[in-house]
Design a protein around this motif. Structure first.
Motif, PDB file in Angstrom:
ATOM      1  N   ALA A 269       0.724  -1.300  -0.144  1.00  0.00           N
ATOM      2  CA  ALA A 269       0.125  -0.261  -0.117  1.00  0.00           C
ATOM      3  C   ALA A 269       1.214   1.273  -0.058  1.00  0.00           C
ATOM      4  CB  ALA A 269      -0.900  -0.114   1.279  1.00  0.00           C
ATOM      5  N   SER A 270       0.435   2.315  -0.640  1.00  0.00           N
ATOM      6  CA  SER A 270       1.165   3.445  -0.475  1.00  0.00           C
ATOM      7  C   SER A 270       0.155   4.818  -0.743  1.00  0.00           C
ATOM      8  CB  SER A 270       2.117   3.510  -1.809  1.00  0.00           C
ATOM      9  OG  SER A 270       1.353   3.704  -3.267  1.00  0.00           O
ATOM     10  N   LEU A 271       0.521   6.066  -0.646  1.00  0.00           N
ATOM     11  CA  LEU A 271      -0.098   7.289  -0.886  1.00  0.00           C
ATOM     12  C   LEU A 271       0.565   8.177  -1.693  1.00  0.00           C
ATOM     13  CD1 LEU A 271      -2.393   8.909  -0.027  1.00  0.00           C
ATOM     14  CD2 LEU A 271      -1.135   9.735   1.548  1.00  0.00           C
ATOM     15  N   ASN A 272       0.060   8.731  -2.932  1.00  0.00           N
ATOM     16  CA  ASN A 272       0.680   9.565  -3.912  1.00  0.00           C
ATOM     17  C   ASN A 272       1.197  10.668  -3.327  1.00  0.00           C
ATOM     18  OD1 ASN A 272       0.085   7.405  -5.772  1.00  0.00           O
ATOM     19  ND2 ASN A 272      -1.758   8.538  -6.482  1.00  0.00           N
ATOM     20  N   ALA A 273       0.335  11.322  -2.452  1.00  0.00           N
ATOM     21  CA  ALA A 273       0.426  12.758  -2.099  1.00  0.00           C
ATOM     22  C   ALA A 273       0.889  13.611  -3.180  1.00  0.00           C
ATOM     23  CB  ALA A 273       1.754  12.801  -0.945  1.00  0.00           C
ATOM     24  N   TRP A 274      -0.062  13.573  -4.021  1.00  0.00           N
ATOM     25  CA  TRP A 274      -0.281  14.375  -5.450  1.00  0.00           C
ATOM     26  C   TRP A 274      -1.481  15.290  -5.523  1.00  0.00           C
ATOM     27  CZ3 TRP A 274       2.902  15.912  -9.233  1.00  0.00           C
ATOM     28  CH2 TRP A 274       2.583  16.064 -10.181  1.00  0.00           C
ATOM     29  N   ARG A 275      -2.494  14.554  -5.991  1.00  0.00           N
ATOM     30  CA  ARG A 275      -3.597  15.255  -6.309  1.00  0.00           C
ATOM     31  C   ARG A 275      -4.814  14.414  -5.873  1.00  0.00           C
ATOM     32  NH1 ARG A 275      -2.208  17.947 -12.214  1.00  0.00           N
ATOM     33  NH2 ARG A 275      -0.962  19.714 -11.580  1.00  0.00           N
ATOM     34  N   ILE A 401      -2.580  -7.553  -8.555  1.00  0.00           N
ATOM     35  CA  ILE A 401      -3.766  -6.888  -8.712  1.00  0.00           C
ATOM     36  C   ILE A 401      -3.582  -5.363  -8.199  1.00  0.00           C
ATOM     37  CG2 ILE A 401      -6.190  -6.444  -7.656  1.00  0.00           C
ATOM     38  CD1 ILE A 401      -4.954  -9.983  -7.924  1.00  0.00           C
ATOM     39  N   ASN A 402      -3.943  -4.392  -8.975  1.00  0.00           N
ATOM     40  CA  ASN A 402      -3.965  -3.174  -8.579  1.00  0.00           C
ATOM     41  C   ASN A 402      -5.352  -2.586  -8.293  1.00  0.00           C
ATOM     42  OD1 ASN A 402      -1.047  -2.728  -9.057  1.00  0.00           O
ATOM     43  ND2 ASN A 402      -1.222  -2.164 -11.006  1.00  0.00           N
ATOM     44  N   ALA A 403      -5.201  -1.388  -7.414  1.00  0.00           N
ATOM     45  CA  ALA A 403      -6.186  -0.623  -7.041  1.00  0.00           C
ATOM     46  C   ALA A 403      -5.789   0.935  -6.823  1.00  0.00           C
ATOM     47  CB  ALA A 403      -7.047  -1.095  -6.097  1.00  0.00           C
ATOM     48  N   LEU A 404      -5.944   1.854  -7.488  1.00  0.00           N
ATOM     49  CA  LEU A 404      -5.445   3.039  -7.468  1.00  0.00           C
ATOM     50  C   LEU A 404      -6.368   4.282  -6.954  1.00  0.00           C
ATOM     51  CD1 LEU A 404      -3.155   2.855 -10.355  1.00  0.00           C
ATOM     52  CD2 LEU A 404      -2.719   2.168  -8.217  1.00  0.00           C
ATOM     53  N   ALA A 405      -6.678   4.819  -5.931  1.00  0.00           N
ATOM     54  CA  ALA A 405      -7.869   5.473  -5.699  1.00  0.00           C
ATOM     55  C   ALA A 405      -7.675   6.983  -5.654  1.00  0.00           C
ATOM     56  CB  ALA A 405      -8.351   5.012  -4.365  1.00  0.00           C
ATOM     57  N   PHE A 406      -9.057   7.646  -6.031  1.00  0.00           N
ATOM     58  CA  PHE A 406      -9.328   9.260  -5.556  1.00  0.00           C
ATOM     59  C   PHE A 406      -8.634   9.393  -4.466  1.00  0.00           C
ATOM     60  CE2 PHE A 406     -12.801  11.336  -8.214  1.00  0.00           C
ATOM     61  CZ  PHE A 406     -12.132  10.993  -9.308  1.00  0.00           C
ATOM     62  N   GLY A 407      -7.931  10.546  -4.251  1.00  0.00           N
ATOM     63  CA  GLY A 407      -7.177  10.784  -3.056  1.00  0.00           C
ATOM     64  C   GLY A 407      -5.637  10.231  -3.040  1.00  0.00           C
ATOM     65  N   GLY A 408      -5.391   9.512  -4.070  1.00  0.00           N
ATOM     66  CA  GLY A 408      -3.950   8.821  -3.907  1.00  0.00           C
ATOM     67  C   GLY A 408      -3.742   7.616  -3.127  1.00  0.00           C
ATOM     68  N   ALA A 409      -4.588   7.045  -2.555  1.00  0.00           N
ATOM     69  CA  ALA A 409      -4.490   5.560  -1.984  1.00  0.00           C
ATOM     70  C   ALA A 409      -4.563   4.533  -2.636  1.00  0.00           C
ATOM     71  CB  ALA A 409      -5.691   5.551  -0.663  1.00  0.00           C
ATOM     72  N   ASN A 410      -3.207   3.832  -2.693  1.00  0.00           N
ATOM     73  CA  ASN A 410      -3.092   2.723  -3.775  1.00  0.00           C
ATOM     74  C   ASN A 410      -2.809   1.505  -2.874  1.00  0.00           C
ATOM     75  OD1 ASN A 410      -2.726   4.701  -5.795  1.00  0.00           O
ATOM     76  ND2 ASN A 410      -0.571   5.288  -4.712  1.00  0.00           N
ATOM     77  N   THR A 411      -3.227   0.346  -3.549  1.00  0.00           N
ATOM     78  CA  THR A 411      -3.258  -1.080  -2.916  1.00  0.00           C
ATOM     79  C   THR A 411      -2.615  -1.900  -4.185  1.00  0.00           C
ATOM     80  OG1 THR A 411      -5.176  -1.770  -3.400  1.00  0.00           O
ATOM     81  CG2 THR A 411      -4.604  -0.695  -1.258  1.00  0.00           C
ATOM     82  N   SER A 412      -1.827  -2.917  -4.032  1.00  0.00           N
ATOM     83  CA  SER A 412      -1.391  -3.859  -4.822  1.00  0.00           C
ATOM     84  C   SER A 412      -1.552  -5.181  -4.033  1.00  0.00           C
ATOM     85  CB  SER A 412      -0.101  -3.660  -5.501  1.00  0.00           C
ATOM     86  OG  SER A 412      -0.131  -2.769  -6.405  1.00  0.00           O
ATOM     87  N   LEU A 413      -1.777  -6.372  -4.635  1.00  0.00           N
ATOM     88  CA  LEU A 413      -2.269  -7.628  -3.904  1.00  0.00           C
ATOM     89  C   LEU A 413      -1.471  -8.755  -5.082  1.00  0.00           C
ATOM     90  CD1 LEU A 413      -5.728  -7.653  -3.039  1.00  0.00           C
ATOM     91  CD2 LEU A 413      -3.969  -7.624  -1.282  1.00  0.00           C
ATOM     92  N   VAL A 414      -0.723  -9.620  -4.423  1.00  0.00           N
ATOM     93  CA  VAL A 414      -0.204 -11.037  -5.256  1.00  0.00           C
ATOM     94  C   VAL A 414      -1.111 -11.995  -4.846  1.00  0.00           C
ATOM     95  CG1 VAL A 414       1.643 -12.334  -5.992  1.00  0.00           C
ATOM     96  CG2 VAL A 414       1.944  -9.771  -5.696  1.00  0.00           C
ATOM     97  N   ILE A 415      -1.633 -12.643  -5.842  1.00  0.00           N
ATOM     98  CA  ILE A 415      -2.214 -13.785  -5.456  1.00  0.00           C
ATOM     99  C   ILE A 415      -1.771 -15.112  -6.449  1.00  0.00           C
ATOM    100  CG2 ILE A 415      -4.500 -12.808  -4.607  1.00  0.00           C
ATOM    101  CD1 ILE A 415      -5.648 -13.755  -7.376  1.00  0.00           C
ATOM    102  N   ALA A 416      -1.521 -16.153  -5.995  1.00  0.00           N
ATOM    103  CA  ALA A 416      -1.081 -17.388  -6.978  1.00  0.00           C
ATOM    104  C   ALA A 416      -1.902 -18.655  -6.792  1.00  0.00           C
ATOM    105  CB  ALA A 416       0.500 -17.596  -6.322  1.00  0.00           C
TER     106      ALA A 416
END
Length: 423
Positions: A269-275, A401-416
């Motif tokens: 997980a991360s945060l862009n701190a962009w727009r 798997i990616n999810a990039l949200a309004f506000g800059g909250a991002n998540t990625s998951l790895v499934i196998a």
């Protein structure tokens, strides 16, 4: 370290009111986008969306013991998806209540139009600008964003951890990642995780329209509206629905003989701190989330076969995500299959990441990657393999798997894929 596996799945989406029908619609490349009927959209600049089929019947889809008296549209989708996931996992008596928990990316409750009009009427007739409507208890309950979560927890019989996450388009990605962490750390042996949302209201359509984030060019041709990675993309298409998973501690699931759909290997997980509304042009934020998830999974970048992209169809997001994938994977980016289910369902907001996980599980199970439809005119700046038009048969062992949200909250998951003989 404890490992987490998916043993149950449920879904209510614009492509169907259960997980299997949704999956079949995805691999068929079928669009679930049409004219909205959730409100009278005459005169609105945007009049289309990915709406759950009218044949969705909450009375038959939700377990009888679920208390849904005050629960609104998004929560009912969530309860139905959880009901299906629990039935699929067949885990009713598998664990004591304090070893069961819930983590959901949840819709944010808000007053509906009649309620707002009533407030305006009372203020205007009383002459008191501070006047408000005295609300009956059920009115307060209906606007509570945690009400559906509580109903799900009671239905699950859970007294373990409960987390409602309201990080917009990445909410269910955070929820599934947090479920993984709770199992790894021994806080629970079974978690129900996913997301539910329905932003097909007049206020949401108007708000996103005023932001310029939604396409308004396809009201007369809704199936062509959602165009991730296409040169003619002009904004996202709103959707609605819910996707839920039963996530269990691996050894406990094996001991009870559960059918294991896939393993959740990593979370970042991360945060862009962009727009608020835009992704950074260089892919920052998404890069950090993907790298963290891959590192957490113990995988090499060359182990990844498929990226289920956030892929909204907005100008900035598709460029930013493509650049991020190239930065993370280098030359291997051109050997990946990259797909966006939003091309068929629209944007399920808080449930979007969970839908992407459903796509990943299906790809692992059937060696089939759903397509990105409406990709007619490639953007020269977007040169990855986005699986255009038709589903693809290919060997798949690991999915990001990616999810990039309004506000800059991002998540990625790895499934196998899960192998019974793996250590």
């Amino acid at each position: 370290m404890r490992r987490a596996v998916i043993t149950g799945m449920g879904a209510v989406t614009p492509l169907g009111v259960d997980a299997e029908t949704t999956w079949r619609g995805l691999i068929a490349g079928r669009s679930g986008v049409g004219r909205l009927t959730t409100f009278d959209c005459t005169g609105f600049p945007v009049r289309i969306g990915g709406q759950v089929p009218d044949d969705f019947d909450p009375d038959s889809a939700i377990r009888p013991d679920a208390d849904r008296r005050w629960i609104g549209r998004p929560g009912r989708f969530g309860l139905a998806a959880v009901t299906e996931a629990l039935a699929d996992a067949d885990c009713a008596a598998a664990y004591p209540p304090d070893e069961r928990g819930l983590a959901m990316g949840a819709s944010v409750g808000r007053p509906d139009l009649p309620h707002l009009l009533e407030i305006a009427r009372v203020r205007s007739t009383s002459g008191d600008p501070t006047a408000f409507v005295t609300q009956p208890p059920q009115r307060v309950m209906a606007d509570d964003q945690n009400l559906a979560l509580n109903a799900m927890a009671r239905m699950l019989g859970a007294s373990g951890p409960m987390v409602g996450i309201h990080t917009a388009c990445s909410g269910s990605g955070h929820a599934i990642g947090e479920a993984l962490r709770m199992i790894q750390e021994g806080d629970a042996r079974l978690m129900v995780a996913g997301g539910y949302d329905s932003l097909t209201t007049w206020a949401d359509i108007l708000g996103f329209g005023l932001l310029g984030a939604m396409t308004d060019r396809y009201n007369d041709n809704p199936r062509a509206a959602s165009r991730p990675f296409d040169n003619e993309r002009s904004g996202f298409v709103i959707g609605e629905g819910a996707v839920a998973f039963v996530v269990e501690e691996r050894e406990s699931a094996r001991a009870r003989g559960a059918h294991i759909h896939a393993e959740i290997r990593g979370y970042g997980a991360s945060l862009n701190a962009w727009r608020i509304t835009d992704s950074p042009p260089d892919g920052a934020g998404a890069i950090e989330a993907m790298e963290a998830a891959i590192d957490d999974s113990g995988s090499d970048i060359r182990d990844i076969d498929v990226v289920v992209a956030h892929g909204t169809g907005t100008q900035g997001n598709d460029v930013s995500e493509t650049r991020a994938i190239k930065k993370v994977f280098g030359d291997h980016a051109y050997r990946l299959a990259v797909t966006s289910p939003k091309s068929m369902t629209g944007h399920l907001t808080a449930a979007a990441a969970a839908l992407n996980v459903l796509v990943g599980v299906g790809a692992l199970r059937e060696y089939t990657v759903p397509p990105t439809i409406n990709l007619e005119i490639p953007d020269r700046a977007l040169d990855l393999d986005y699986v255009p038009h038709c589903a693809r048969s290919m060997r798949v062992s690991t999915v990001l798997i990616n999810a990039l949200a309004f506000g800059g909250a991002n998540t990625s998951l790895v499934i196998a894929s899960h192998r019974e003989d793996s250590p």
